[in-house]
Design a protein around this motif. Structure first.
Motif, short mmCIF file in Angstrom:
data_model
loop_
_atom_site.label_atom_id
_atom_site.label_comp_id
_atom_site.label_asym_id
_atom_site.label_seq_id
_atom_site.Cartn_x
_atom_site.Cartn_y
_atom_site.Cartn_z
N LYS A 128 1.02 4.32 -3.23
CA LYS A 128 1.15 5.74 -2.80
C LYS A 128 2.26 6.50 -3.28
CE LYS A 128 0.58 9.04 0.67
NZ LYS A 128 1.69 9.85 0.23
N ARG A 181 2.53 6.75 -6.72
CA ARG A 181 1.41 7.50 -7.33
C ARG A 181 0.73 6.79 -8.42
NH1 ARG A 181 4.86 11.35 -5.27
NH2 ARG A 181 4.12 13.09 -4.56
N LYS A 190 -3.72 7.23 -5.65
CA LYS A 190 -3.28 8.30 -4.96
C LYS A 190 -3.22 8.37 -3.23
CE LYS A 190 -4.62 11.32 -8.77
NZ LYS A 190 -3.30 11.86 -9.17
N ARG A 191 -3.99 7.59 -3.00
CA ARG A 191 -4.12 7.44 -1.55
C ARG A 191 -3.81 6.35 -0.70
NH1 ARG A 191 -9.45 9.86 -2.45
NH2 ARG A 191 -10.01 7.66 -1.39
N ARG A 192 -3.30 6.14 0.48
CA ARG A 192 -2.87 4.83 0.70
C ARG A 192 -3.95 4.17 1.53
NH1 ARG A 192 2.14 3.92 5.04
NH2 ARG A 192 1.98 1.83 5.21
N THR A 193 -5.17 4.80 1.89
CA THR A 193 -6.23 4.09 2.24
C THR A 193 -7.03 3.45 1.02
OG1 THR A 193 -7.50 6.13 2.29
CG2 THR A 193 -6.69 5.36 4.21
N ASP A 224 0.75 -1.28 -0.07
CA ASP A 224 0.11 -0.05 -0.01
C ASP A 224 0.65 1.27 0.00
OD1 ASP A 224 0.77 -0.40 2.33
OD2 ASP A 224 -1.09 0.11 3.59
N LYS A 225 2.01 1.24 0.65
CA LYS A 225 2.93 2.46 0.87
C LYS A 225 3.56 2.52 -0.59
CE LYS A 225 6.20 4.78 3.11
NZ LYS A 225 7.42 5.22 4.17
N ALA A 269 -5.42 2.35 -1.75
CA ALA A 269 -4.59 1.28 -1.98
C ALA A 269 -4.83 0.04 -1.28
CB ALA A 269 -3.10 1.79 -1.98
#
Length: 96
Positions: A8, A11, A14-17, A4-5, A19
């Motif tokens: 993000k 890119r 766009k957002r880790r949550t 997930d990191k 992902a």
């Protein structure tokens, strides 16, 4: 680095949550294995990510803890993009 990191920071998402949600839905594979958000990504790994009706396959080139927007694309190489054929249920002929 966690999947997930990486998504993000690179890119790709766009957002880790977001992902994390995509990974938890089973829409991401690492080297042909369905992966969770906490899966470890290494350089050389191949990720296949399903975005709606499209599957994007990328090869991880490098890992960075943070990066500028213009440098993010250097973290991966797009191997292929394939569009999935969408079959509408009303077009399936199951009556003879």
């Amino acid at each position: 680095m966690r999947l997930d990191k990486f998504l993000k920071v690179s890119r790709l998402i766009k957002r880790r949550t977001l992902a994390k949600q995509v990974a938890d839905q089973g829409r991401i594979t690492i080297n042909d294995k369905v992966s969770k958000a906490s899966s470890v990504v290494k350089p050389g790994d191949e990720l296949a990510i399903r975005f709606g009706q499209k599957i994007v396959t990328v090869k991880v080139e490098m890992l960075k803890e943070s990066t500028k927007k213009e440098d993010a694309a250097s973290m991966f190489t797009i191997v292929k993009e394939e569009k999935l054929d969408k079959v509408e249920p009303e077009f399936i002929d199951d009556e003879d």
